[in-house]
Design a protein around this motif. Sequence first.
Motif, PDB file in Angstrom:
ATOM      1  N   VAL A 406      27.507  27.150  57.616  1.00  0.00           N
ATOM      2  CA  VAL A 406      28.093  26.426  58.742  1.00  0.00           C
ATOM      3  C   VAL A 406      26.972  25.997  59.684  1.00  0.00           C
ATOM      4  O   VAL A 406      26.136  26.823  60.071  1.00  0.00           O
ATOM      5  N   TRP A 407      26.949  24.717  60.054  1.00  0.00           N
ATOM      6  CA  TRP A 407      25.985  24.190  61.034  1.00  0.00           C
ATOM      7  C   TRP A 407      26.773  23.801  62.274  1.00  0.00           C
ATOM      8  O   TRP A 407      27.728  23.035  62.208  1.00  0.00           O
ATOM      9  N   VAL A 408      26.372  24.354  63.429  1.00  0.00           N
ATOM     10  CA  VAL A 408      27.147  24.224  64.660  1.00  0.00           C
ATOM     11  C   VAL A 408      26.341  23.482  65.719  1.00  0.00           C
ATOM     12  O   VAL A 408      25.148  23.766  65.928  1.00  0.00           O
ATOM     13  N   LYS A 409      26.994  22.526  66.391  1.00  0.00           N
ATOM     14  CA  LYS A 409      26.385  21.835  67.523  1.00  0.00           C
ATOM     15  C   LYS A 409      27.363  21.841  68.687  1.00  0.00           C
ATOM     16  O   LYS A 409      28.555  22.130  68.537  1.00  0.00           O
ATOM     17  N   GLY A 410      26.855  21.501  69.869  1.00  0.00           N
ATOM     18  CA  GLY A 410      27.685  21.490  71.061  1.00  0.00           C
ATOM     19  C   GLY A 410      28.731  20.397  71.031  1.00  0.00           C
ATOM     20  O   GLY A 410      28.612  19.397  70.301  1.00  0.00           O
ATOM     21  N   GLY A 411      29.778  20.558  71.842  1.00  0.00           N
ATOM     22  CA  GLY A 411      30.899  19.625  71.861  1.00  0.00           C
ATOM     23  C   GLY A 411      30.555  18.242  72.370  1.00  0.00           C
ATOM     24  O   GLY A 411      31.382  17.335  72.307  1.00  0.00           O
ATOM     25  N   ASP A 412      29.309  18.036  72.882  1.00  0.00           N
ATOM     26  CA  ASP A 412      28.917  16.685  73.285  1.00  0.00           C
ATOM     27  C   ASP A 412      28.789  15.768  72.072  1.00  0.00           C
ATOM     28  O   ASP A 412      28.696  14.550  72.213  1.00  0.00           O
ATOM     29  N   TYR A 413      28.799  16.353  70.859  1.00  0.00           N
ATOM     30  CA  TYR A 413      28.810  15.555  69.633  1.00  0.00           C
ATOM     31  C   TYR A 413      30.225  15.315  69.115  1.00  0.00           C
ATOM     32  O   TYR A 413      30.406  14.728  68.059  1.00  0.00           O
ATOM     33  N   ASP A 414      31.240  15.821  69.851  1.00  0.00           N
ATOM     34  CA  ASP A 414      32.617  15.744  69.371  1.00  0.00           C
ATOM     35  C   ASP A 414      32.994  14.294  69.072  1.00  0.00           C
ATOM     36  O   ASP A 414      32.783  13.398  69.880  1.00  0.00           O
ATOM     37  N   GLY A 415      33.575  14.077  67.898  1.00  0.00           N
ATOM     38  CA  GLY A 415      33.979  12.733  67.495  1.00  0.00           C
ATOM     39  C   GLY A 415      32.890  11.976  66.775  1.00  0.00           C
ATOM     40  O   GLY A 415      33.142  10.928  66.177  1.00  0.00           O
ATOM     41  N   GLU A 416      31.651  12.485  66.825  1.00  0.00           N
ATOM     42  CA  GLU A 416      30.549  11.839  66.118  1.00  0.00           C
ATOM     43  C   GLU A 416      30.218  12.625  64.850  1.00  0.00           C
ATOM     44  O   GLU A 416      30.452  13.831  64.778  1.00  0.00           O
ATOM     45  N   ARG A 417      29.653  11.938  63.876  1.00  0.00           N
ATOM     46  CA  ARG A 417      29.159  12.640  62.693  1.00  0.00           C
ATOM     47  C   ARG A 417      27.790  13.214  63.032  1.00  0.00           C
ATOM     48  O   ARG A 417      26.886  12.505  63.480  1.00  0.00           O
ATOM     49  N   LEU A 418      27.633  14.519  62.824  1.00  0.00           N
ATOM     50  CA  LEU A 418      26.377  15.168  63.185  1.00  0.00           C
ATOM     51  C   LEU A 418      25.239  14.627  62.329  1.00  0.00           C
ATOM     52  O   LEU A 418      25.413  14.369  61.128  1.00  0.00           O
ATOM     53  N   PRO A 419      24.042  14.476  62.917  1.00  0.00           N
ATOM     54  CA  PRO A 419      22.906  13.920  62.162  1.00  0.00           C
ATOM     55  C   PRO A 419      22.571  14.721  60.904  1.00  0.00           C
ATOM     56  O   PRO A 419      22.107  14.162  59.915  1.00  0.00           O
ATOM     57  N   GLU A 420      22.805  16.038  60.944  1.00  0.00           N
ATOM     58  CA  GLU A 420      22.446  16.881  59.812  1.00  0.00           C
ATOM     59  C   GLU A 420      23.593  17.053  58.813  1.00  0.00           C
ATOM     60  O   GLU A 420      23.474  17.815  57.853  1.00  0.00           O
ATOM     61  N   ALA A 421      24.721  16.364  59.038  1.00  0.00           N
ATOM     62  CA  ALA A 421      25.930  16.592  58.238  1.00  0.00           C
ATOM     63  C   ALA A 421      25.694  16.373  56.749  1.00  0.00           C
ATOM     64  O   ALA A 421      26.094  17.189  55.906  1.00  0.00           O
ATOM     65  N   GLU A 432      30.443  22.093  62.351  1.00  0.00           N
ATOM     66  CA  GLU A 432      31.443  22.387  63.376  1.00  0.00           C
ATOM     67  C   GLU A 432      30.840  22.122  64.743  1.00  0.00           C
ATOM     68  O   GLU A 432      29.611  22.090  64.918  1.00  0.00           O
ATOM     69  N   THR A 433      31.715  21.945  65.747  1.00  0.00           N
ATOM     70  CA  THR A 433      31.264  21.840  67.127  1.00  0.00           C
ATOM     71  C   THR A 433      31.904  22.943  67.953  1.00  0.00           C
ATOM     72  O   THR A 433      32.959  23.474  67.598  1.00  0.00           O
ATOM     73  N   VAL A 434      31.234  23.304  69.034  1.00  0.00           N
ATOM     74  CA  VAL A 434      31.757  24.308  69.969  1.00  0.00           C
ATOM     75  C   VAL A 434      31.867  23.652  71.334  1.00  0.00           C
ATOM     76  O   VAL A 434      31.233  22.620  71.600  1.00  0.00           O
ATOM     77  N   PRO A 435      32.659  24.198  72.246  1.00  0.00           N
ATOM     78  CA  PRO A 435      32.865  23.568  73.556  1.00  0.00           C
ATOM     79  C   PRO A 435      31.559  23.309  74.301  1.00  0.00           C
ATOM     80  O   PRO A 435      30.637  24.125  74.284  1.00  0.00           O
ATOM     81  N   TYR A 436      31.507  22.156  74.943  1.00  0.00           N
ATOM     82  CA  TYR A 436      30.351  21.740  75.739  1.00  0.00           C
ATOM     83  C   TYR A 436      30.668  21.969  77.205  1.00  0.00           C
ATOM     84  O   TYR A 436      31.775  21.705  77.660  1.00  0.00           O
ATOM     85  N   HIS A 437      29.685  22.474  77.962  1.00  0.00           N
ATOM     86  CA  HIS A 437      29.891  22.781  79.383  1.00  0.00           C
ATOM     87  C   HIS A 437      28.985  21.866  80.209  1.00  0.00           C
ATOM     88  O   HIS A 437      27.835  22.202  80.504  1.00  0.00           O
ATOM     89  N   PRO A 438      29.473  20.682  80.601  1.00  0.00           N
ATOM     90  CA  PRO A 438      28.619  19.668  81.228  1.00  0.00           C
ATOM     91  C   PRO A 438      28.058  20.085  82.570  1.00  0.00           C
ATOM     92  O   PRO A 438      27.043  19.548  83.005  1.00  0.00           O
ATOM     93  N   ALA A 439      28.687  21.016  83.256  1.00  0.00           N
ATOM     94  CA  ALA A 439      28.182  21.414  84.569  1.00  0.00           C
ATOM     95  C   ALA A 439      26.956  22.304  84.462  1.00  0.00           C
ATOM     96  O   ALA A 439      26.324  22.633  85.457  1.00  0.00           O
ATOM     97  N   ARG A 440      26.638  22.724  83.237  1.00  0.00           N
ATOM     98  CA  ARG A 440      25.505  23.629  83.037  1.00  0.00           C
ATOM     99  C   ARG A 440      24.522  22.966  82.075  1.00  0.00           C
ATOM    100  O   ARG A 440      24.852  22.709  80.934  1.00  0.00           O
ATOM    101  N   SER A 441      23.317  22.715  82.547  1.00  0.00           N
ATOM    102  CA  SER A 441      22.318  22.090  81.680  1.00  0.00           C
ATOM    103  C   SER A 441      20.934  22.530  82.129  1.00  0.00           C
ATOM    104  O   SER A 441      20.719  22.896  83.287  1.00  0.00           O
ATOM    105  N   THR A 442      19.994  22.487  81.195  1.00  0.00           N
ATOM    106  CA  THR A 442      18.621  22.853  81.526  1.00  0.00           C
ATOM    107  C   THR A 442      18.036  21.889  82.546  1.00  0.00           C
ATOM    108  O   THR A 442      17.340  22.290  83.485  1.00  0.00           O
TER     109      THR A 442
END
Length: 453
Positions: A406-421, A432-442
């Motif tokens: 399983v390769w997992v990326k953040g939900g900001d990719y939701d609806g897109e095909r992941l580059p590594e798919a 798979e994607t997991v929930p993205y938290h936009p209020a928290r970023s580096t």
Amino acid sequence: MRIVVVGDVLLDVDVQGEATRLCPDAPVPVVDVARTRRRAGGAGLVARMLVEDGHAVTLVTVMSDDDSRLPLERALAGVRVVAGPSGARTPVKTRVQAGQQAVVRVDEGCEPAPVPAVTPAMLAAIRQAGAIVVADYGRGLARNEELRELLGELADDVPIVWDPHPAGAEPVAGVAVVTPNLAEARKFAGTAGATAPTGHAGELASELLRQWSSRAVLVTMGAQGATLVSRRNPEPLVLPAPRTAVSDPCGAGDRLAASLAVRLLEGHSVPDAAVLAVHDAAEFLGRGGVGALQERPAAVRRPSEAAALAAAVRADGGTVVATGGCFDLLHAGHVRALAAARAMGDCLVVCLNSDASVRRLKGEQRPIMNQQDRMELLLALECVDAVEIFDEDTPEKCLAGFRPDVWVKGGDYDGERLPEAALVESWGGRCETVPYHPARSTTGLADALAKVS
């Protein structure tokens, strides 16, 4: 399961050349240097041996920030390292050899060192162990009380092999096996053992078994093999070593301790593990010892940390999950995403952009934290089982090395095909994607820190 090596690391330097004349200033040989090789010593050598054998290994140690750290880190390439600050110089031992003759050894930074502190990440890594090797080289780590308390707690459930040092600490009570050589056994036994001949190794082992309250003591005797005494079998058991042509005995004790841990992890009894370890050490010396280790052809690729972990998990019918990113300034959004990814399988490997990769992607001011610190923080999280650092801009090559299910990326990719798919799907994996938290970023965190700095 993972083997954790705990102890002091050194930088060993081998200078080899020929001596055909004497120095005009003094009656000493002039060595014309042909090659210089640097390798990890102490606990670093034990860890490297185990990694080259294909085992999942973590080295828990302390390191300096001096000029010798970089060559030591290079010598530990391929080893998962969780390190705290040492508070002392890096010990460097340089051996000069002319032909087959040792000329001199030069030691730097080997003066007595203060007992270093241990970090939460170091303790967390030890708790993940299926077996532990304590490679005490007298630099103080094995004296740390917090570390010793944890090892004492684990001794009932985790096989611990303790390789002692004359200037080091006594083993904690209850460890599976302590492995002094004959000279060390005489020293540790005090005046009673000061002049004991080889034939009295059993008496020394019995005295040390009582003194240390360990489960077994294995006194090694070089070409004569070893003598084992244990609580279950108090009568000394002599284990002869196979006849072996030895050009350099360096590393034999490290090989024996490493092999003991592997055999105990495999489920062997202490006597059976000791017999196998003695033979493994003899075979190691017969192949050339540490010289053969460092001369392994560069084309032979050691199994990666992730590959070894993935193989072990799949052997148990488990699912391997992976995710990736820079993880520069770890924040709550990262932790939530990592925990969600780990819940999808039985282990989580993080593919981490190297410092050079981050600079290319985000600019010369990044990363804020170097790759070693970012890796250590990730490994301190209970949900992260391994970290693989990659230098490329994308993780495809890294992923191909251990082929996650399983390769997992953040939900900001939701609806897109992941580059590594396409790559992941080529070996039957899924994305798979997991929930993205936009209020928290580096970036947001870095901007906030810039305002208060």
